[in-house]
Design a protein around this motif. Structure first.
Motif, mmCIF file in Angstrom:
data_model
loop_
_atom_site.group_PDB
_atom_site.id
_atom_site.type_symbol
_atom_site.label_atom_id
_atom_site.label_comp_id
_atom_site.label_asym_id
_atom_site.label_seq_id
_atom_site.Cartn_x
_atom_site.Cartn_y
_atom_site.Cartn_z
ATOM 1 N N VAL A 1 -1.982 -12.409 -0.477
ATOM 2 C CA VAL A 1 -1.170 -12.654 -1.676
ATOM 3 C C VAL A 1 -1.724 -11.867 -2.859
ATOM 4 O O VAL A 1 -0.969 -11.227 -3.601
ATOM 5 C CB VAL A 1 -1.109 -14.162 -2.006
ATOM 6 N N VAL A 2 -3.026 -11.883 -3.019
ATOM 7 C CA VAL A 2 -3.642 -11.143 -4.126
ATOM 8 C C VAL A 2 -3.383 -9.645 -3.978
ATOM 9 O O VAL A 2 -3.081 -8.955 -4.960
ATOM 10 C CB VAL A 2 -5.152 -11.460 -4.221
ATOM 11 N N CYS A 3 -3.465 -9.132 -2.748
ATOM 12 C CA CYS A 3 -3.157 -7.710 -2.513
ATOM 13 C C CYS A 3 -1.715 -7.389 -2.899
ATOM 14 O O CYS A 3 -1.448 -6.369 -3.539
ATOM 15 C CB CYS A 3 -3.390 -7.353 -1.044
ATOM 16 N N LEU A 4 -0.778 -8.255 -2.509
ATOM 17 C CA LEU A 4 0.630 -8.034 -2.848
ATOM 18 C C LEU A 4 0.870 -8.064 -4.356
ATOM 19 O O LEU A 4 1.616 -7.250 -4.892
ATOM 20 C CB LEU A 4 1.514 -9.070 -2.157
ATOM 21 N N GLN B 1 2.020 -5.185 -9.374
ATOM 22 C CA GLN B 1 1.639 -4.910 -10.762
ATOM 23 C C GLN B 1 1.040 -3.520 -10.933
ATOM 24 O O GLN B 1 0.831 -3.072 -12.050
ATOM 25 C CB GLN B 1 0.638 -5.962 -11.254
ATOM 26 N N GLN B 2 0.740 -2.868 -9.832
ATOM 27 C CA GLN B 2 0.120 -1.541 -9.823
ATOM 28 C C GLN B 2 -1.176 -1.536 -10.630
ATOM 29 O O GLN B 2 -1.442 -0.627 -11.419
ATOM 30 C CB GLN B 2 1.092 -0.476 -10.312
ATOM 31 N N GLN B 3 -1.966 -2.602 -10.434
ATOM 32 C CA GLN B 3 -3.259 -2.731 -11.094
ATOM 33 C C GLN B 3 -4.268 -3.300 -10.101
ATOM 34 O O GLN B 3 -3.917 -4.112 -9.248
ATOM 35 C CB GLN B 3 -3.177 -3.683 -12.287
ATOM 36 N N THR B 4 -5.511 -2.883 -10.231
ATOM 37 C CA THR B 4 -6.586 -3.458 -9.445
ATOM 38 C C THR B 4 -7.380 -4.348 -10.383
ATOM 39 O O THR B 4 -8.149 -3.856 -11.203
ATOM 40 C CB THR B 4 -7.483 -2.360 -8.844
ATOM 41 N N VAL B 5 -7.167 -5.630 -10.253
ATOM 42 C CA VAL B 5 -7.807 -6.574 -11.150
ATOM 43 C C VAL B 5 -8.873 -7.380 -10.425
ATOM 44 O O VAL B 5 -9.985 -7.528 -10.909
ATOM 45 C CB VAL B 5 -6.758 -7.533 -11.755
ATOM 46 N N ASP C 1 -7.979 -2.197 0.091
ATOM 47 C CA ASP C 1 -8.574 -2.130 1.432
ATOM 48 C C ASP C 1 -9.997 -2.688 1.470
ATOM 49 O O ASP C 1 -10.800 -2.296 2.308
ATOM 50 C CB ASP C 1 -8.565 -0.692 1.970
ATOM 51 N N ASP C 2 -10.341 -3.578 0.588
ATOM 52 C CA ASP C 2 -11.649 -4.226 0.576
ATOM 53 C C ASP C 2 -11.534 -5.555 1.303
ATOM 54 O O ASP C 2 -11.036 -6.528 0.755
ATOM 55 C CB ASP C 2 -12.119 -4.445 -0.866
ATOM 56 N N GLU C 3 -11.956 -5.600 2.556
ATOM 57 C CA GLU C 3 -11.928 -6.846 3.315
ATOM 58 C C GLU C 3 -13.068 -7.727 2.806
ATOM 59 O O GLU C 3 -14.221 -7.552 3.165
ATOM 60 C CB GLU C 3 -12.067 -6.579 4.814
#
Length: 129
Positions: free
Chosen positions: A68-71, A76-80, A85-87
């Protein structure tokens, strides 16, 4: 009997003649924390701890898993929260919100809750807003 006519018609024959709305004021104090947990059992324990420590000011406890967080981040096109791809070893996220009338008191309760959860290892990472 007129009452049975309305009940039998599932209320479709009624006319609203009066309505009353209650509009409470917004709380003056709001706290929010985004937390990360390693296991689902830690999520459950954190919920129990939130109910115990935050009590009457707890207004929301929301659960999100890694997918869900990845989606959300893609939308949002942001890495917050997580890198792409960080498992993560801590795949569960919680949003905990409180609302009350005394900012100082409510912030102190939230900080005590977070301290308790982090000391006991239920929560491994978090952001307080």
């Amino acid at each position: 009997d007129l009452k049975h006519l309305f009940i039998g018609a599932e209320g479709t024959l009624g006319i609203i003649t009066k309505i009353a709305l209650s509009c409470p004021k917004l709380p003056t104090s709001r706290q929010a924390a985004l937390l990360q947990c390693p296991t689902f059992n830690n999520v459950r324990t954190t919920l129990s701890t939130a109910k115990e420590k935050l009590g009457e000011i707890l207004s929301a406890f929301e659960f999100m898993d890694y997918e869900v967080v990845c989606l959300v981040q893609q939308q949002q096109q942001q890495t917050v929260l997580i890198e792409e791809d960080d498992e993560s070893d801590n795949p569960f996220f919680l949003l905990v919100e409180t609302q009350g009338s005394n900012s100082e008191h409510d912030r102190e309760k939230m900080e005590q809750f977070l301290e308790c959860c982090m000391e006991d290892g239920f929560v491994v990472n978090g952001i307080l807003a």
